[in-house]
Design a protein around this motif. Structure first.
Motif, short mmCIF file in Angstrom:
data_model
loop_
_atom_site.label_atom_id
_atom_site.label_comp_id
_atom_site.label_asym_id
_atom_site.label_seq_id
_atom_site.Cartn_x
_atom_site.Cartn_y
_atom_site.Cartn_z
N ALA A 1 5.67 37.60 6.02
CA ALA A 1 4.71 35.47 5.36
C ALA A 1 4.50 36.06 3.52
CB ALA A 1 3.93 35.93 6.25
N ARG A 2 4.47 37.29 3.42
CA ARG A 2 3.40 38.21 2.47
C ARG A 2 4.49 39.64 1.38
NH1 ARG A 2 -1.13 42.29 4.08
NH2 ARG A 2 -1.51 42.27 1.31
N ASP A 3 3.95 39.85 0.50
CA ASP A 3 4.73 40.76 -0.21
C ASP A 3 4.59 42.39 0.75
OD1 ASP A 3 5.54 38.61 -1.74
OD2 ASP A 3 4.15 40.10 -3.65
N CYS A 4 5.56 42.66 0.41
CA CYS A 4 4.93 44.27 0.81
C CYS A 4 6.69 45.21 1.38
CB CYS A 4 4.63 44.11 2.73
SG CYS A 4 5.93 44.12 4.07
N VAL A 5 6.44 46.37 1.60
CA VAL A 5 7.02 47.06 1.57
C VAL A 5 7.34 47.70 2.71
CG1 VAL A 5 8.42 49.67 0.23
CG2 VAL A 5 7.28 47.82 -1.31
N GLU A 6 8.52 47.84 3.26
CA GLU A 6 8.81 48.50 4.57
C GLU A 6 9.87 49.54 4.77
OE1 GLU A 6 9.60 44.59 7.56
OE2 GLU A 6 10.89 44.50 6.55
N VAL A 7 9.73 50.63 5.27
CA VAL A 7 10.67 51.85 5.46
C VAL A 7 11.07 51.88 6.72
CG1 VAL A 7 10.17 54.68 5.60
CG2 VAL A 7 8.77 53.25 3.81
N LEU A 8 12.35 51.42 7.24
CA LEU A 8 12.84 50.90 8.44
C LEU A 8 13.50 52.26 8.63
CD1 LEU A 8 13.97 47.53 7.82
CD2 LEU A 8 11.92 48.51 8.60
N TYR A 9 13.32 53.11 9.44
CA TYR A 9 14.13 54.41 10.30
C TYR A 9 14.58 53.97 11.33
CZ TYR A 9 15.97 58.31 13.03
OH TYR A 9 16.26 58.71 13.47
N PHE A 10 16.28 53.36 11.93
CA PHE A 10 16.83 53.15 12.52
C PHE A 10 17.67 54.11 13.47
CE2 PHE A 10 17.38 49.63 9.47
CZ PHE A 10 17.46 48.27 10.03
N HIS A 11 17.61 53.94 14.82
CA HIS A 11 17.94 55.61 15.68
C HIS A 11 19.38 54.26 16.94
CE1 HIS A 11 14.99 55.76 18.72
NE2 HIS A 11 14.11 55.04 17.83
N GLY A 12 19.23 56.17 17.42
CA GLY A 12 19.89 55.07 18.95
C GLY A 12 19.48 55.89 19.40
N LYS A 13 19.92 56.07 20.92
CA LYS A 13 19.33 56.87 22.08
C LYS A 13 19.43 58.18 21.90
CE LYS A 13 19.16 53.53 25.76
NZ LYS A 13 17.53 52.99 26.09
N GLN A 14 20.15 58.43 21.51
CA GLN A 14 20.16 60.12 21.33
C GLN A 14 20.69 60.87 19.90
OE1 GLN A 14 23.29 61.23 23.94
NE2 GLN A 14 22.35 61.78 25.48
N ARG A 15 19.12 61.55 19.46
CA ARG A 15 19.42 61.93 18.32
C ARG A 15 19.53 63.40 18.14
NH1 ARG A 15 14.00 58.92 16.40
NH2 ARG A 15 13.94 59.46 18.02
N CYS A 16 20.27 63.70 16.84
CA CYS A 16 20.27 65.43 16.81
C CYS A 16 18.90 65.86 15.90
CB CYS A 16 21.73 65.62 15.36
SG CYS A 16 20.95 64.29 13.84
#
Length: 147
Positions: free
Chosen positions: A36-51
């Motif tokens: 709804a407003r101006d912003c910057v998103e930092v999106l970190y996507f991951h699965g269940k298991q991670r290295c």
């Protein structure tokens, strides 16, 4: 020769991302669309298991954003989200950004328009081996999108 080594490292990183410890942190039901407003998103996507590299991406990106943008976070101008792509409620956002494995995006929302920067390659190259360079790159990209 360098290309072969880089390709081997990239393949190893992709394969190893499925092996590692579980981490249950995730954004619950992240909405898809323009905020709804101006912003910057930092999106970190991951699965269940991670290295280890995947976990370093989350840790270092989170630290960089929290340290450099504390005021902007309080105001809602900067948002850091951790999104588990294996959860049903996050399928839509994973599809929107065409995410199928650990990924890092910086997304600027301004005047109803969205600017997307896929920083995944940069993140996998630097998060573990050059964390200061990685943090600086994330901070610079967020600053650029805040303008």
């Amino acid at each position: 020769m360098k290309i072969i080594v880089l390709m081997a490292v990239a393949c190893l990183a992709l394969v190893s991302c499925g092996m590692g410890t579980k981490n249950e942190s995730s954004a619950q039901g992240v909405e898809v669309g323009v905020p709804a407003r101006d912003c910057v998103e930092v999106l970190y996507f991951h699965g269940k298991q991670r290295c280890a590299t995947c976990m370093a991406i989350e840790k270092n990106a989170s630290e960089a954003v929290a340290k450099e943008f504390a005021e902007e976070i309080k105001k809602g101008d900067v948002v850091f989200r951790v999104i588990d792509i294996t959860k049903e409620e996050n399928e839509a956002i994973a599809e929107k950004y065409e995410v199928t494995w650990s990924s890092l995006f910086v997304v600027g929302h301004k005047d109803g328009k969205e600017t997307v920067e896929n920083m995944t390659d940069f993140a996998f190259t630097n998060a573990r081996q050059s964390p200061d360079e990685f943090k600086s790159g994330v901070v610079d990209k967020v600053r650029e999108m805040l303008k």
